[in-house]
Every structure is written in structure tokens, then in C-alpha cells.
Design an enzyme around this catalytic site. Structure first.
Site, PDB file in Angstrom:
ATOM      1  N   ASP A 209      58.230  11.484 -16.472  1.00 33.76           N
ATOM      2  CA  ASP A 209      57.159  10.459 -15.969  1.00 33.76           C
ATOM      3  C   ASP A 209      55.899  11.279 -15.804  1.00 33.76           C
ATOM      4  OD1 ASP A 209      55.698   8.364 -14.585  1.00 33.76           O
ATOM      5  OD2 ASP A 209      57.538   7.396 -14.179  1.00 33.76           O
ATOM      6  N   HIS A 297      56.004   1.045 -24.274  1.00 31.98           N
ATOM      7  CA  HIS A 297      55.339   1.128 -23.166  1.00 31.98           C
ATOM      8  C   HIS A 297      54.070   2.067 -23.426  1.00 31.98           C
ATOM      9  CE1 HIS A 297      54.892   1.491 -18.648  1.00 31.98           C
ATOM     10  NE2 HIS A 297      54.732   2.657 -18.738  1.00 31.98           N
TER      11      HIS A 297
END
Length: 382
Positions: A209, A297
Site C-alpha cells: 500500500d 482499483h
């Protein structure tokens, strides 16, 4: 092994794991022994607040405060005094000069960094010199926001190598705000897995992330304010996102990769071979379908869909119980409209939506840094 070597080895073990090792010292008593180098503290003073620029540490504490309503002149005076108090407390904690014995002497190893931001409501009430685009986010489809967990006149983020100094410092800062008539609105702690320097941490879904963060040149264009009164300032967008970790983990790995647009193992985009390869949203399979699915995403958040605009992501995980775990999305950008455009696309058709629930939101203008002798917010009054 002789006695001196045993003593030297014991000293190294006592120094503890995670401490860097310096060059070999050549002397009659320590020949060939590598001595530990103590970690250096994160500088507090500088053009930009270290809570945005310093490497992410494993622990974070977010705090938001509401300030007492007041006439504009009185409110400005009180805010100016409060920002001076916060500047002093944060500088002392970072520098190891805090009067509180619980913080004294541990600054270098604690690696404390911080940021202080002004919420749009306070800026509007007091007519403060903040960027013109500073505003709360609009409502997005699927939001389940708890007002008690978001917003705030002042938003602070503290980061450190462990939780201890954050708890003590949060206590001090909350006391300083209360002394000026303010009150804590919400608080949220978070954490990161310990990862080697220069590598990307993983979130609770297991994926890396923060891979596609902007480089220095892009950050000057999209993250930091332009030359002028807002230079070296930026805008924080905070979202508390509950994650259905069990349901997502039940998907086959290939399905998770398709939803994310990256591979779980190495973090590479489905169109690349290495983590930092730029995702190519136009590459197609032989049957004409996109390699990065239309609902992936990574595809929907691609800068290519937004004129190249990028945001700086510095997220943390949180765990508030078995049914409330997820991501503290903390992102920095010149204009919060950048996030609005991204989130609008994601809210419409992100494949991760069935596994995510946005439960809190906040926006704050992160003040430029401060040099020694000054106070945070010196440019707010003009």
C-alpha cells in the site's frame, strides 16, 4: 574466545535489535568490533512538517480537536497562542528536552514526527489564510460516516517507532488545547508492519500500500503548495475505512489480484513484472479485454484518468476489535478536489467496494514547517 571479546559481544547484544551497526573501530581494546550507531532524531524544524516528509514509522496517533467559538479577533488571538504552545511541545518532544520525564532522553530512538493541520470550518470562521480549495469532501455513494469520528478544527498526526511516546505526547497536546478552551473531538491509533527501509508496507488485505507515490518532481506539482503563502504546505485527506478481511481473503488469489490490479506476492501491476512498473491501463488481452479490468482499483485510481495528477499516500492499518479493522487512509495533495475525482470513480465501480466501508472523513490544511524561534501557522494571519 577471550574475556574482552565476550564483553564486547555482550555489549552488542544488549544494544538491542533494530539498531544500526557502524564502521569497524580499530583500537587496542575494540579491534574488529562493530559498535552500534544510535538512531538520529527526526528534525522538527524545517520548511515542511516532518509528519509528511519523514519515513513512515510503525505507530501513529491521529487527534482532532474542536475549538471554542469566539469572535474573529479573539479567536485568532487564541489560535495563535495555541499554535505557539503546540509548536513548543512538539519541538521539545522531538528534541528530547520535554519537561515530562516520560519523554526525556528518548527522542532519537523514538523517531517522533508530527503534523498540524487546520480544518476548513475553523479557517472559514476566523478568515484564515488557507488555500482557496480547502473544503470538506462531498458525500460519496456507500459512505457510512460517523460525524463523531471525523472533521475537526485542528487535526494532528503523531508518528513514532512505538506507541509509548505517542500516548504521552497526545496527553500533553490535549491538555494544551483544553487550556485554551478546546476539546478532543476524536482520536484514532494505527500501525504498520515493520518492513526493511525503502520497501512498501502491506495493508490488512496483504497487499502493498503506497507503491505508486509521486517522485520529487511530481510532488512539487501535485502535493505541495505553489510558491507564495502556501508554499511547503499541503492538504491532508483522511478516511477511516473498515475492511471485510475475511470475505476478501475467501476469494481465490487470482480474483483478489484482479480486484486490486496488482499481484499479491510482489506488488507488481498485472501489466508489469516489478512493483514499481507503471500500470498500463490500455494494455489488452488477445480477446480484446483489458489486462487491468475496468473495475480494478489500480485502474480507477490511475493518474492517467486524471491528467497525471498524483497524491502522496501514507496510510496505516487499525484494529479496534474483531469486527472493526481496516485502513486509515492518509493522503496529501495540493487540492482536495484531486481526491474527490479519484473517489468518485472508485465509489461508482471499484471491485473492492463490497469489502470496504468508509466510516469517517476529515480534511485539513497542513501548515508549512517552522524554523527555530518561530511558530506553526505564522502565515495564517495575512
Amino acid at each position: 574466545m577471550d574475556r574482552r571479546a565476550l564483553l564486547a559481544g555482550g555489549a552488542l547484544l544488549a544494544a538491542g535489535a533494530g539498531v544500526g551497526v557502524g564502521a569497524l573501530v580499530r583500537g587496542p581494546e575494540t579491534a574488529g568490533v562493530a559498535l552500534p550507531v544510535p538512531p538520529s532524531a527526526v528534525p522538527f524544524h524545517g520548511p515542511r512538517q516532518a509528519g509528511v516528509t519523514a519515513p513512515q514509522e510503525p505507530a501513529t496517533q491521529l487527534l482532532a480537536y474542536d475549538l471554542a467559538p469566539a469572535a474573529t479577533s479573539d479567536g485568532r488571538t487564541a489560535l495563535r497562542a495555541l499554535l505557539a504552545d503546540l509548536t513548543r511541545l512538539l519541538a521539545e518532544a522531538v528534541g528530547g528536552t520535554a519537561a515530562d520525564a516520560r519523554l526525556a532522553g528518548g527522542a532519537p530512538a523514538s523517531r517522533i514526527s508530527s503534523l498540524v493541520g487546520i480544518g476548513p470550518g475553523l479557517a472559514g470562521r476566523l478568515g484564515l489564510g488557507v488555500p482557496a480549495g480547502l473544503a470538506d469532501l462531498p458525500a460519496f455513494p456507500g459512505d457510512r460516516l460517523d460525524p463523531a469520528r471525523g472533521g475537526g478544527d485542528l487535526v494532528l498526526q503523531l508518528c513514532a517507532a512505538d506507541r509509548w511516546p505517542l500516548s504521552v505526547l497526545a496527553e500533553q497536546l490535549t491538555g494544551a488545547v483544553a487550556a485554551k478552551g478546546g476539546a478532543l473531538r476524536w482520536a484514532q491509533s494505527g500501525f504498520l508492519p515493520r518492513t526493511p527501509t525503502g520497501t512498501t508496507p502491506r495493508n490488512l488485505f496483504g497487499y502493498k500500500d503506497g507503491t505508486a507515490n509521486p517522485g520529487e518532481g511530481d510532488a512539487e506539482q501535485w502535493v505541495w503548495g505553489p510558491p507564495g503563502p502556501h508554499e511547503h504546505g499541503t492538504v491532508l485527506v483522511y478516511r477511516r475505512i473498515r475492511m471485510d478481511i475475511g470475505a476478501f481473503a475467501a476469494l481465490p488469489e487470482a480474483g483478489r489480484d484482479q480486484a486490486m490490479g496488482r499481484r499479491l506476492g510482489d506488488g507488481a501491476p498485472l501489466t508489469g513484472t516489478a512493483e514499481h512498473d507503471e500500470p498500463d491501463i490500455y494494455t489488452k488481452n488477445p480477446d480484446g479485454s483489458y489486462v487491468l479490468p475496468a473495475t480494478a482499483h489500480v485502474r480507477l485510481s490511475s493518474p492517467r484518468l486524471d491528467g497525471g495528477a498524483r497524491i502522496l499516500r501514507r496510510g496505516y492499518s487499525y484494529d479496534d476489535g474483531p469486527t472493526d479493522r481496516g485502513l486509515l487512509f492518509c493522503a496529501f495533495m495540493r487540492d482536495p478536489a484531486q481526491f474527490t475525482r479519484i473517489q468518485s470513480r472508485l465509489a461508482a465501480k471499484d471491485a473492492l467496494n463490497p469489502f470496504l466501508e468508509h466510516t469517517a472523513s476529515a480534511v485539513a490544511y497542513v501548515l508549512p514547517g517552522v524554523e527555530e524561534g518561530g511558530a506553526l501557522g505564522d502565515r495564517l494571519w495575512s
